[in-house]
Design an enzyme around this catalytic site. Structure first.
Site, short mmCIF file in Angstrom:
data_model
loop_
_atom_site.label_atom_id
_atom_site.label_comp_id
_atom_site.label_asym_id
_atom_site.label_seq_id
_atom_site.Cartn_x
_atom_site.Cartn_y
_atom_site.Cartn_z
N GLY A 91 9.86 -38.09 88.43
CA GLY A 91 8.49 -38.41 88.83
C GLY A 91 7.87 -39.41 87.87
N ASP A 146 9.38 -28.57 81.16
CA ASP A 146 10.61 -28.43 81.94
C ASP A 146 10.65 -26.99 82.48
OD1 ASP A 146 13.19 -27.91 82.77
OD2 ASP A 146 14.15 -28.93 81.09
N VAL A 147 10.64 -26.84 83.78
CA VAL A 147 10.51 -25.48 84.36
C VAL A 147 11.78 -24.65 84.24
CG1 VAL A 147 8.73 -26.18 86.02
CG2 VAL A 147 11.12 -26.19 86.73
N LYS A 154 20.28 -26.83 87.48
CA LYS A 154 19.46 -25.98 86.61
C LYS A 154 18.06 -25.73 87.18
CE LYS A 154 19.63 -26.45 82.06
NZ LYS A 154 19.66 -27.19 80.76
N GLY A 208 9.68 -15.17 87.97
CA GLY A 208 9.26 -14.26 86.90
C GLY A 208 7.77 -14.42 86.62
N LYS A 226 5.78 -12.83 89.38
CA LYS A 226 5.77 -11.37 89.27
C LYS A 226 4.73 -10.94 88.23
CE LYS A 226 9.18 -7.92 87.96
NZ LYS A 226 9.69 -8.13 86.61
N TYR A 273 23.00 -30.26 94.85
CA TYR A 273 21.65 -30.11 95.41
C TYR A 273 21.63 -29.01 96.46
CZ TYR A 273 17.30 -31.66 97.78
OH TYR A 273 16.05 -31.74 98.34
N ARG A 310 16.53 -43.48 98.61
CA ARG A 310 16.37 -42.92 99.95
C ARG A 310 16.11 -44.08 100.93
NH1 ARG A 310 12.89 -37.45 98.74
NH2 ARG A 310 11.99 -38.66 97.05
P1 NAD Z 1 10.44 -36.35 93.54
O1 NAD Z 1 11.67 -36.69 92.79
O2 NAD Z 1 9.46 -37.43 93.81
O3 NAD Z 1 9.66 -35.16 92.84
C1 NAD Z 1 10.30 -34.14 92.12
C2 NAD Z 1 9.53 -33.90 90.85
O4 NAD Z 1 10.11 -32.80 90.14
C3 NAD Z 1 9.55 -35.10 89.88
O5 NAD Z 1 8.25 -35.45 89.50
C4 NAD Z 1 10.39 -34.60 88.72
O6 NAD Z 1 10.06 -35.22 87.49
C5 NAD Z 1 10.10 -33.11 88.74
N1 NAD Z 1 11.12 -32.30 88.07
C6 NAD Z 1 12.47 -32.32 88.27
N2 NAD Z 1 13.07 -31.43 87.46
C7 NAD Z 1 12.09 -30.82 86.73
C8 NAD Z 1 12.08 -29.82 85.74
N3 NAD Z 1 13.21 -29.23 85.31
N4 NAD Z 1 10.89 -29.43 85.23
C9 NAD Z 1 9.74 -29.98 85.65
N5 NAD Z 1 9.69 -30.95 86.61
C10 NAD Z 1 10.85 -31.36 87.13
O7 NAD Z 1 10.92 -35.69 94.93
P2 NAD Z 1 10.09 -35.25 96.20
O8 NAD Z 1 10.56 -36.02 97.36
O9 NAD Z 1 8.64 -35.22 95.90
O10 NAD Z 1 10.62 -33.76 96.39
C11 NAD Z 1 9.86 -32.65 95.93
C12 NAD Z 1 10.52 -31.37 96.39
O11 NAD Z 1 10.65 -31.33 97.80
C13 NAD Z 1 11.93 -31.18 95.82
O12 NAD Z 1 12.12 -29.82 95.50
C14 NAD Z 1 12.82 -31.58 96.98
O13 NAD Z 1 14.07 -30.92 96.93
C15 NAD Z 1 11.99 -31.13 98.17
N6 NAD Z 1 12.35 -31.89 99.38
C16 NAD Z 1 11.87 -33.15 99.58
C17 NAD Z 1 12.23 -33.85 100.73
C18 NAD Z 1 11.70 -35.24 101.04
O14 NAD Z 1 12.07 -35.78 102.09
N7 NAD Z 1 10.85 -35.83 100.24
C19 NAD Z 1 13.12 -33.27 101.64
C20 NAD Z 1 13.60 -31.99 101.38
C21 NAD Z 1 13.19 -31.30 100.25
N1 UDP Z 2 21.14 -45.01 104.14
C1 UDP Z 2 21.52 -46.28 104.51
N2 UDP Z 2 21.23 -47.32 103.66
C2 UDP Z 2 20.55 -47.15 102.49
C3 UDP Z 2 20.16 -45.85 102.12
C4 UDP Z 2 20.46 -44.79 102.97
O1 UDP Z 2 22.13 -46.49 105.57
O2 UDP Z 2 20.33 -48.17 101.79
C5 UDP Z 2 21.45 -43.88 105.05
C6 UDP Z 2 22.17 -42.70 104.38
O3 UDP Z 2 23.56 -42.90 104.37
C7 UDP Z 2 21.76 -41.56 105.32
C8 UDP Z 2 20.35 -41.96 105.79
O4 UDP Z 2 20.23 -43.36 105.52
O5 UDP Z 2 22.62 -41.50 106.44
C9 UDP Z 2 19.23 -41.21 105.07
O6 UDP Z 2 19.48 -41.29 103.68
P1 UDP Z 2 18.49 -40.72 102.57
O7 UDP Z 2 19.13 -40.97 101.26
O8 UDP Z 2 17.13 -41.25 102.81
O9 UDP Z 2 18.39 -39.16 102.84
P2 UDP Z 2 19.41 -38.01 103.29
O10 UDP Z 2 18.87 -37.60 104.60
O11 UDP Z 2 20.80 -38.55 103.42
O12 UDP Z 2 19.28 -37.01 102.23
#
Ligand code: NAD
Ligand code: UDP
Length: 328
Positions: free
Chosen positions: A37, A57-58, A92, A103, A106, A146, A187
């Protein structure tokens, strides 16, 4: 005033959640270690009287003074090239991190909502994906770090719910996009939009026939908010069911932005899901939620955001990670 802790607050979704809860009259504690982030995402909140930020760090013990009503656990790398780069931290935060969060819940008698993902379904063998589908995940593939962390996170959450009577909610988020995504996070939307803005070709992986369904951030945040205040503790899909192939999507982005870029093809990353689309009937029935923002409108807003970034941010793409990800 009710207090909410949002982990991952400096990330894309976490920062929008902070905005939403502040707007709805909550006191918000944001927590993040800036792994993926950026302080930029929460800079506008720093002087807000009801916002506090804790850099932490969580995966380590979480110490919060005073009461806590809700915890939204969003900390985790979320983009494929991020979790390839930092696989151990990804595992992690989904395992040690959720243990600390539960925790804390809770101890404070707080309700927890965790960010799970469509990746728990892996490369799905049913279509569209309902919450009842168990998934098709390769635990030792590049995405395993992941997917399995998120599956563990769900299991741990259910265990705390069943064993300790903690109030829990699980959202399975499908591809969500919008302002504040990191332009170089790999992405597909930031990747394509960054390529358009730099005048580069769009890199479609594979033949582009794989599908995704893209949900605009405002819809996602509203769905999460409704889920938190529902009385439903089993997983709920939140996403936009309008499905498109990645090749058609690349063409749509070129048209929408009047871009001059061409499309080039690269290898499909290992275990890249071939089809993904949420069945959202549960969210519609239980939460009365349905996405409202159509893709063209959402993409316009997102492109405006990327256009506003500095020259330096535009050229920050880490191509080394990008190439490594494709070759694995
Ligand atoms: P992001 O990378 O923008 O945000 C994640 C944030 O978590 C970052 O700011 C990062 O610094 C923080 N972080 C990571 N590890 C940490 C730790 N150990 N301690 C404290 N902070 C930590 O990603 P995002 O797209 O905003 O995703 C947020 C959440 O939503 C994630 O859990 C992700 O798996 C979930 N999610 C997002 C999408 C999407 O399309 N954006 C899809 C599915 C799930
Ligand atoms: N993708 C792509 N070109 C790029 C980045 C991603 O064709 O430059 C494709 C990737 O292979 C996947 C889809 O776009 O099929 C969505 O990828 P993303 O990383 O956004 O998220 P995912 O759904 O795979 O977690």
């Amino acid at each position: 005033m009710e207090r909410v802790l949002i982990t991952g607050a400096a990330g894309f979704l976490g920062s929008h959640l902070c905005d939403k809860f502040l707007k709805e009259g909550f006191e918000v504690i944001g927590m993040d270690n800036f792994l993926t982030g950026s302080p930029k995402n929460i800079r506008h909140l720093i002087n807000h009287p009801h916002f506090t930020f804790i850099e932490h760090d969580v995966t380590k013990f979480i110490d919060i003074q005073g009461s806590l009503n809700y915890i939204l656990h969003f900390a985790s790398p979320a983009s494929p090239i991020d979790y390839l780069r930092i696989p151990i931290q990804t595992l992690k935060v989904g395992s040690l991190g959720i243990h600390k969060v539960l925790g804390l819940a809770k101890a404070k008698k707080a309700r927890v909502l965790i960010a799970s993902t469509s990746e728990v379904y892996g490369d799905p063998l049913t279509h569209p994906q309902t919450e009842e589908y168990f998934g098709n995940v390769n635990p030792i593939g590049p995405r395993g770090v992941y997917d399995e962390a998120k599956r563990f996170q769900e299991a741990m959450t259910m265990a705390y719910h069943n064993f300790h009577n903690i109030s829990t909610r699980i959202v399975r988020i499908f591809n969500t996009y919008g302002p504040r995504m990191r332009l170089n996070d790999g992405r597909v939307i930031p990747a394509f939009m960054g390529q358009i803005l730099r005048g580069e070709d769009l890199t479609v992986f594979g033949d582009g026939s794989q599908t995704r369904s893209f949900c605009y951030v405002d819809d996602q945040i509203n769905g999460i908010f409704k889920l938190l205040f529902s009385d439903y503790h089993l997983p709920v899909n939140i996403g936009n069911p309008e499905e498109i192939s990645i090749l058609d999507f690349a063409k749509e982005i070129i048209r929408l932005t009047n871009g001059q870029s061409k499309i080039i093809f690269k290898d499909l990353p290992v275990n890249d899901p071939l089809q993904r689309c949420p069945d959202i009937s549960k969210a519609q029935r239980i939460l009365g939620w349905t996405p409202k923002v159509d893709r063209i409108e959402g993409m316009r807003q997102t492109f405006e955001y990327f256009k506003s970034l500095s020259h330096e941010e535009l050229y920050q793409t880490d191509y080394k990670n990008f190439e490594a990800f494709i070759k694995k």
